[in-house]
Enzyme design. Structure first.
Site, PDB file in Angstrom:
ATOM      1  N   VAL A  46      98.028  20.471  68.836  1.00 17.32           N
ATOM      2  CA  VAL A  46      97.048  21.309  69.204  1.00 17.32           C
ATOM      3  C   VAL A  46      95.554  21.552  68.417  1.00 17.32           C
ATOM      4  O   VAL A  46      95.142  21.219  68.805  1.00 17.32           O
ATOM      5  CB  VAL A  46      97.866  22.487  69.028  1.00 17.32           C
ATOM      6  N   LYS A  77      80.778  19.657  65.868  1.00 14.75           N
ATOM      7  CA  LYS A  77      81.130  20.728  65.560  1.00 14.75           C
ATOM      8  C   LYS A  77      80.193  21.589  64.355  1.00 14.75           C
ATOM      9  O   LYS A  77      80.027  20.299  63.538  1.00 14.75           O
ATOM     10  CB  LYS A  77      82.075  20.758  65.023  1.00 14.75           C
ATOM     11  N   PRO A 102      78.447  27.843  59.112  1.00 15.70           N
ATOM     12  CA  PRO A 102      77.750  26.561  58.795  1.00 15.70           C
ATOM     13  C   PRO A 102      78.152  25.214  58.248  1.00 15.70           C
ATOM     14  O   PRO A 102      78.935  25.921  57.160  1.00 15.70           O
ATOM     15  CB  PRO A 102      76.448  26.698  59.708  1.00 15.70           C
ATOM     16  N   LEU A 105     101.801  20.074  57.809  1.00 18.66           N
ATOM     17  CA  LEU A 105     102.604  21.007  58.447  1.00 18.66           C
ATOM     18  C   LEU A 105     104.154  21.444  57.249  1.00 18.66           C
ATOM     19  O   LEU A 105     104.200  23.045  57.530  1.00 18.66           O
ATOM     20  CB  LEU A 105     103.257  21.161  60.048  1.00 18.66           C
ATOM     21  N   ILE A 126      93.927  20.247  59.463  1.00 19.21           N
ATOM     22  CA  ILE A 126      93.896  18.449  58.672  1.00 19.21           C
ATOM     23  C   ILE A 126      93.448  17.826  57.365  1.00 19.21           C
ATOM     24  O   ILE A 126      93.220  17.022  56.852  1.00 19.21           O
ATOM     25  CB  ILE A 126      92.253  17.741  60.555  1.00 19.21           C
TER      26      ILE A 126
END
Length: 506
Positions: free
Chosen positions: A51, A82, A100, A337, A350
């Site tokens: 995901v 991004k 930002p 995880l 990540i």
């Protein structure tokens, strides 16, 4: 007294996916001149979560070390750029601000910019703090270009990350690892065998009847935490008292014709909805607290707010926010995880994989480790998780929303002392407390403080080191310089077309 060294000649990674293949790729490079074999065991019958599609800028440094360029990854993973995260309805309903990857304004040797901004505000200056961030203004205008490698001033400084297809990125990492002679076994693990003498993991029993032995095992098995928790019963620090969200529902939709250069986090009555634009699809999800909302309500809430046609059935996940009591237990290190999970509000999953891998590499200047190595790894990992935890808690604690039970709880809840101290120092006189092992720097904290309307009572007296008229003139100059840079930048869509041939609808 220091124990004797444990020699490592064989490393076994359990689980593929993003964290498994990132670990394999990086360790194959780190150990390339050492007598260490690396084997990854994954089962194509067991899917990965896949995901996590939003990252922070540290990822770009990670893959650069592996010899990959930004263009390589943008193309291979259907990525978009991004510049930060937009938070809608978090502070109050109808409010919006952007965190930002960049800095605000231009400070001096004497003191930071936010103190000058505070002084100017007290003198009647009305320009919002965010107007002084090129990262924020590019994101708001949906423009993007590579940051200058030789910025003329701090006003040109910003950073960026990627929204990408996590499974395609895992595949890219797999290619890097296989080229570096990592062995891969596609099989299910039937049993994990441990040594009767010291409790260390000795081997994996495979469904095919084979056995995989190793000196060091790395657990990348996701939430199952097959080695660290299921086998070694390591224990878990549960942070549900501060982080109420414990479930998520995710769905992908048809891509937008004009993907935005930011992640969107839209607060809801019992959690928040993410929107992550990729070239070929948009990732959407609703992270929520099961105390305040049912699965059916959460799914319905998400489906009502989608922009495009759904590409698959919604998928549901459950998690317990927190971390393993030890990320390294005996001869097993958990990465990703399996080591812990903090909700994806600031795209840290990540990043925590990256820092775990970096710490593994730092732990092995040679192919051996001691108990001191293990203890240091665990201390640093605990601190990193706690720093990220505090940063995420701030988003909930600072809210002014009182329109639902969850937000009212968040306003009133007790918070960790480390966060209490940070908040108190900043609100008194703008002091930015910095702790070791923080992933987020002072400008990230400033973005959240200002986004939630937290303004210090006073500024540092060092900001009185220039005449008021000069200060106000320079504030105006800084704002106009940022605006000029935004005006001259290409659109995000144009950048993607020129960099990787992106065409909307294809």
């Amino acid at each position: 007294m220091e124990s004797s060294a444990n020699e490592v000649n064989s490393i076994v990674i359990v689980g593929g996916g993003t964290s498994g293949w990132m670990t394999a790729a990086a360790l194959s490079q780190h150990f390339k001149d050492k007598p260490v074999s690396i084997t990854l065991v994954e089962s194509s019958q067991i899917g990965t979560i896949g995901v996590g599609e939003a990252t922070i800028p540290t990822l770009r440094r990670f893959y650069a070390k592996l010899g990959l360029t930004d263009t390589d990854v943008l193309k291979a993973t259907n990525a978009t750029c991004k510049l930060g995260i937009e938070f809608k309805d978090w502070s109050t309903l109808g409010d919006s601000f952007i965190h930002p990857f960049g800095i605000f304004g231009q400070g001096t040797k004497e003191t930071d910019f936010h103190h000058y901004w505070l002084r100017a505000m007290q003198a009647g200056h009305t320009t919002a703090f965010s107007e002084y961030s090129l990262g924020v203004q590019l994101a708001r205008s949906n423009k993007f270009t590579y940051p200058s490698t030789k910025p003329e001033s701090q006003l040109e400084v910003y950073d960026w990350a990627l929204h990408f297809d996590a499974s395609l990125f895992a595949e890219l990492m797999k290619q890097v690892a296989l080229q570096a002679n990592v062995m891969v076994i596609d099989d299910k693990i039937e049993q994990v065998n441990t040594d009767n003498h010291n409790g260390h993991i000795s081997s994996l029993q495979l469904a095919s009847g084979g056995q995989v032995k190793g000196d060091l095992f790395i657990d990348c098995s996701g939430f199952r935490s097959m080695l660290l928790q299921q086998t070694l019963n390591t224990g878990y620090c549960d942070w549900s008292e501060w982080l109420l969200c414990d479930k998520a529902v995710a769905v992908q939709t048809k891509a937008s014709d004009d993907p935005i250069a930011r992640t969107v986090s839209h607060a809801q009555k019992a959690g928040w909805i993410w929107k992550i634009p990729l070239q070929h699809r948009t990732g959407n999800g609703h992270v929520y607290s099961s105390q305040f909302m049912s699965e059916e309500q959460a799914e319905q809430c998400l489906l009502q707010q989608l922009d495009g046609p759904v590409l698959h059935e919604p998928r549901h996940f459950s998690f317990t926010p927190g971390r393993a009591q030890k990320a390294w237990n005996k001869n097993c290190i958990a990465v990703g995880l399996s080591s812990g999970f903090l909700e994806p509000l600031e795209s840290t999953s990540i990043a925590l994989v990256e820092t775990a891998i970096e710490k593994i590499c730092l732990s092995f200047p040679a192919n051996q480790y001691t108990t001191r190595t293990v203890d240091k790894f665990n201390d640093v990992t605990a601190a990193e998780y706690e720093r990220v935890r505090d940063f995420i808690i701030l988003h909930y604690k600072a809210t002014q929303r009182n329109d639902s039970p969850m937000w009212r709880y968040c306003q009133q809840m007790d918070i960790p002392q480390s966060l209490t101290d940070k908040l108190a120092a900043y609100q008194k006189n703008g002091t930015m407390l910095a702790y070791p092992w923080e992933i987020f720097g002072k400008d990230s904290w400033l973005a959240i403080y200002h986004g939630f309307g937290l303004i210090p009572e006073q500024y540092a007296t060092k900001a009185d080191n220039m005449e008021q008229a000069y200060l106000l003139k320079h504030m105006h100059y800084m704002k106009s310089r940022v605006a000029q840079s935004v005006n001259s930048a290409p659109t995000h869509k144009q950048f993607l077309y020129e960099t990787c041939g992106f065409e909307a609808g294809k």
